[in-house]
Scaffold this motif. Structure first.
Motif, PDB file in Angstrom:
ATOM      1  N   CYS A  17      45.837 -15.413  30.363  1.00 14.62           N
ATOM      2  CA  CYS A  17      45.081 -14.194  30.137  1.00 14.62           C
ATOM      3  C   CYS A  17      44.702 -13.621  31.506  1.00 14.62           C
ATOM      4  N   GLY A  74      54.692 -10.585  33.384  1.00 18.81           N
ATOM      5  CA  GLY A  74      53.864  -9.932  32.389  1.00 18.81           C
ATOM      6  C   GLY A  74      54.514  -9.932  31.020  1.00 18.81           C
ATOM      7  N   TYR A  77      54.594  -3.715  26.455  1.00 15.87           N
ATOM      8  CA  TYR A  77      55.203  -5.018  26.213  1.00 15.87           C
ATOM      9  C   TYR A  77      56.436  -5.210  27.083  1.00 15.87           C
ATOM     10  N   TRP A  96      51.521  -4.201  36.225  1.00 17.75           N
ATOM     11  CA  TRP A  96      51.751  -5.645  36.258  1.00 17.75           C
ATOM     12  C   TRP A  96      51.272  -6.252  37.574  1.00 17.75           C
ATOM     13  N   CYS A 126      46.290  -0.716  34.611  1.00 23.86           N
ATOM     14  CA  CYS A 126      47.342  -1.416  33.883  1.00 23.86           C
ATOM     15  C   CYS A 126      48.702  -1.341  34.571  1.00 23.86           C
ATOM     16  N   PHE A 175      46.935  -7.151  38.315  1.00 27.18           N
ATOM     17  CA  PHE A 175      46.058  -8.145  37.709  1.00 27.18           C
ATOM     18  C   PHE A 175      45.514  -9.109  38.757  1.00 27.18           C
ATOM     19  N   SER A 199      50.136  -5.881  27.814  1.00 31.35           N
ATOM     20  CA  SER A 199      48.863  -5.416  28.342  1.00 31.35           C
ATOM     21  C   SER A 199      48.268  -4.396  27.382  1.00 31.35           C
ATOM     22  N   CYS A 231      41.662  -3.251  32.293  1.00 28.92           N
ATOM     23  CA  CYS A 231      42.872  -3.487  31.529  1.00 28.92           C
ATOM     24  C   CYS A 231      43.023  -4.996  31.342  1.00 28.92           C
ATOM     25  N   MET A 232      43.425  -5.411  30.153  1.00 35.57           N
ATOM     26  CA  MET A 232      43.611  -6.832  29.864  1.00 35.57           C
ATOM     27  C   MET A 232      45.078  -7.101  29.570  1.00 35.57           C
ATOM     28  N   GLY A 233      45.514  -8.312  29.888  1.00 34.61           N
ATOM     29  CA  GLY A 233      46.918  -8.607  29.658  1.00 34.61           C
ATOM     30  C   GLY A 233      47.211 -10.082  29.491  1.00 34.61           C
ATOM     31  N   TRP A 234      48.445 -10.341  29.106  1.00 33.07           N
ATOM     32  CA  TRP A 234      48.959 -11.710  28.991  1.00 33.07           C
ATOM     33  C   TRP A 234      50.198 -11.843  29.874  1.00 33.07           C
ATOM     34  N   THR A 266      49.186   0.104  24.528  1.00 28.18           N
ATOM     35  CA  THR A 266      49.775  -1.202  24.819  1.00 28.18           C
ATOM     36  C   THR A 266      51.131  -1.066  25.502  1.00 28.18           C
TER      37      THR A 266
END
Length: 119
Positions: free
Chosen positions: A95, A47, A59, A103, A101, A106, A50, A33-36, A57
């Motif tokens: 990033c 967070g 938000y 929070w 996924c 990560f 993701s 899983c990728m996130g900002w 997704t």
């Protein structure tokens, strides 16, 4: 070895747009899983968005309808399109990657990209 490199930060006036990119090195991109995340001075990192392996997704409420997370598998690149930016969006953006996924899951982080929004 896992490595994440952000780019695309900068300064913009309120109402403007920026796009962040994150190039992923190593085996994580197709498996994680990728996130900002973002962190403003004096606050904790939180967070922002993701994206799961299947493309679903998530938000944070503060950015829904303004930010869009996406990824290009062929380029191993994660994006964050930020529209209608507000001064309160000013922060260091990171990033990140996780095996699932949540929070709190990560574990891999980039070096960060500064976003500054002026009134």
């Amino acid at each position: 070895q896992v490595h994440l490199v952000e780019s695309g930060g900068g300064s913009v006036q309120a109402g403007g747009s920026l796009r962040l990119s994150c190039l992923a090195f190593g085996p994580i991109y197709s498996n994680y899983c990728m996130g900002w995340f973002r962190q403003a001075p004096g606050t904790r990192r939180v967070g922002v968005a993701s994206i799961a392996l299947n493309g679903s997704t998530t938000y944070a409420d503060s950015v829904k309808g303004r930010f869009t997370i996406s990824k290009d598998n062929a380029k191993a690149t994660l994006y964050l399109q930020m529209n209608s930016l507000k001064p309160e969006d000013t922060a260091m953006y990171y990033c990140a990657a996780a095996s699932w996924c949540g929070w709190e899951a990560f574990e891999y982080w980039g070096q960060g990209a500064q976003v500054t929004v002026s009134p």
